[in-house]
Enzyme design. Structure first.
Site, mmCIF file in Angstrom:
data_model
loop_
_atom_site.group_PDB
_atom_site.id
_atom_site.type_symbol
_atom_site.label_atom_id
_atom_site.label_comp_id
_atom_site.label_asym_id
_atom_site.label_seq_id
_atom_site.Cartn_x
_atom_site.Cartn_y
_atom_site.Cartn_z
ATOM 1 C CE LYS A 1 -2.566 4.673 6.614
ATOM 2 N NZ LYS A 1 -3.462 5.586 7.313
ATOM 3 N NE ARG B 1 -2.441 1.029 3.461
ATOM 4 C CZ ARG B 1 -3.464 0.703 4.569
ATOM 5 N NH1 ARG B 1 -4.601 0.325 4.485
ATOM 6 N NH2 ARG B 1 -2.887 0.934 5.900
ATOM 7 C CD GLU C 1 -12.133 6.009 4.857
ATOM 8 O OE1 GLU C 1 -11.461 4.786 5.151
ATOM 9 O OE2 GLU C 1 -11.618 6.660 3.657
#
Ligand code: PXG
Length: 287
Positions: free
Chosen positions: A151, A52, A184
């Site tokens: 991210k 990720r 989320e």
């Protein structure tokens, strides 16, 4: 006790772990990060976190100046050097120092930072009883503006929602996407139980695909629970039987109230408790 921080190629005392005021990570939030967790000296799903991190970096055309192996070893070393077999690890890769102006081409030397620390957890009694959440008015970033799948060091979208949660006396807040669908929480993914099904928003709802989320979906399947991705609205949450959130720091935490409405019976439900226990065994029991 002073911490040791990994900076680029070695461990240095916390006081020497510095980045330039000209680093574009600071000036523009130009960089990426990961939050990982170690249990008994082993980092949970290290390969997925590295995947990720590299995907986030690739999406912003940032070349990470160390190999995956070197970074993996740096993470282990940083945990060990700080005496934290059960700890939290923050990996940060900034764009590096450059001249003023957005252009990443005017920077050199991305900075690779690994910090190990104790975990900052939600208050134990709230986790036990189940969290109360509110829906933030701040929507999750439009995926066409800044993909939530990256991210990045630019977490103001989430911080704005977190502030709303805190101002309402909650430790987390639910975020909707630009279509008004459930996305989320500010640093956690969302699940609901409806009848015999476990449901969670799909990646195209504009979420970070959490590694804990993935592990919980696998555990549900292994337990014979019908788990699927589904577009959810607040109505689906208000009328759910159970709700919980997942994240590296949180693990699996029940939610018993949303916007002043009790979810289900207003206590952590059986599926939530079962999956929380299964996750606990997975990370701590070598399962
Ligand atoms: N959504 C968002 C927006 C996140 O930032 C998650 C979901 C859960 O993903 P994982 O892979 O952890 O299951 C996150 C994770 C921190 C911190 O220090 C933040 C996260 C994880 C750990 C620590 O703020 N975010």
């Amino acid at each position: 006790m002073s911490r040791l921080v990994f900076m680029n190629d070695r461990l240095v005392p916390e006081a020497e772990a510095r980045v330039s005021v000209f680093d574009h990570g600071l000036l523009y939030g130009d960089g990426v990060f990961e939050g990982l967790r170690a249990y008994s000296g082993r980092v949970f799903r290290l390969a997925e976190h590295l995947d990720r991190l590299w995907a986030s970096a690739r999406a912003i055309c940032l070349e990470i100046p160390v190999s995956r192996d070197v970074l993996g070893r740096a993470i282990d070393e940083t945990l060990a050097a700080n005496g934290l077999p059960d700890g939290y690890v923050r990996v940060v890769v900034t764009r590096g120092a450059g001249s003023l102006g957005l252009d990443p081409a005017r920077t050199s030397a991305p900075q690779v930072i690994v910090i190990a620390d104790r975990l900052a957890l939600y208050p134990a009694e709230q986790v036990e009883r189940g969290l109360r959440l509110v829906t933030a008015a701040t929507q999750r970033s439009h995926p066409a503006a800044l993909s939530p799948r990256i991210k990045s060091l630019n977490y103001l979208n989430n911080i704005m929602a977190k502030l709303e949660g805190k101002q309402a006396g909650c430790v987390e807040a639910l975020m909707l996407n630009h279509k008004g669908e459930v996305a989320e929480c500010t640093a956690d993914n969302v699940f609901v139980v409806r009848g015999s099904r476990l449901l969670t928003p799909p990646p195209d709802a504009g979420i970070l695909e959490g590694i804990t989320r993935g592990a919980v979906m696998e555990l549900a399947v292994a337990a014979g629970i019908d788990c699927r991705e589904a577009t959810l609205t607040r109505h689906d949450l208000y009328t759910a039987d159970e709700m919980f959130i997942t994240g590296t720091a949180a693990e699996v935490v029940p939610v018993v109230e949303l916007d002043g409405r009790a979810i289900g019976d207003g206590v952590p439900g059986p599926v939530t408790r079962r999956l929380a226990a299964a996750f606990h065994r997975l990370v701590r029991g070598g399962g």
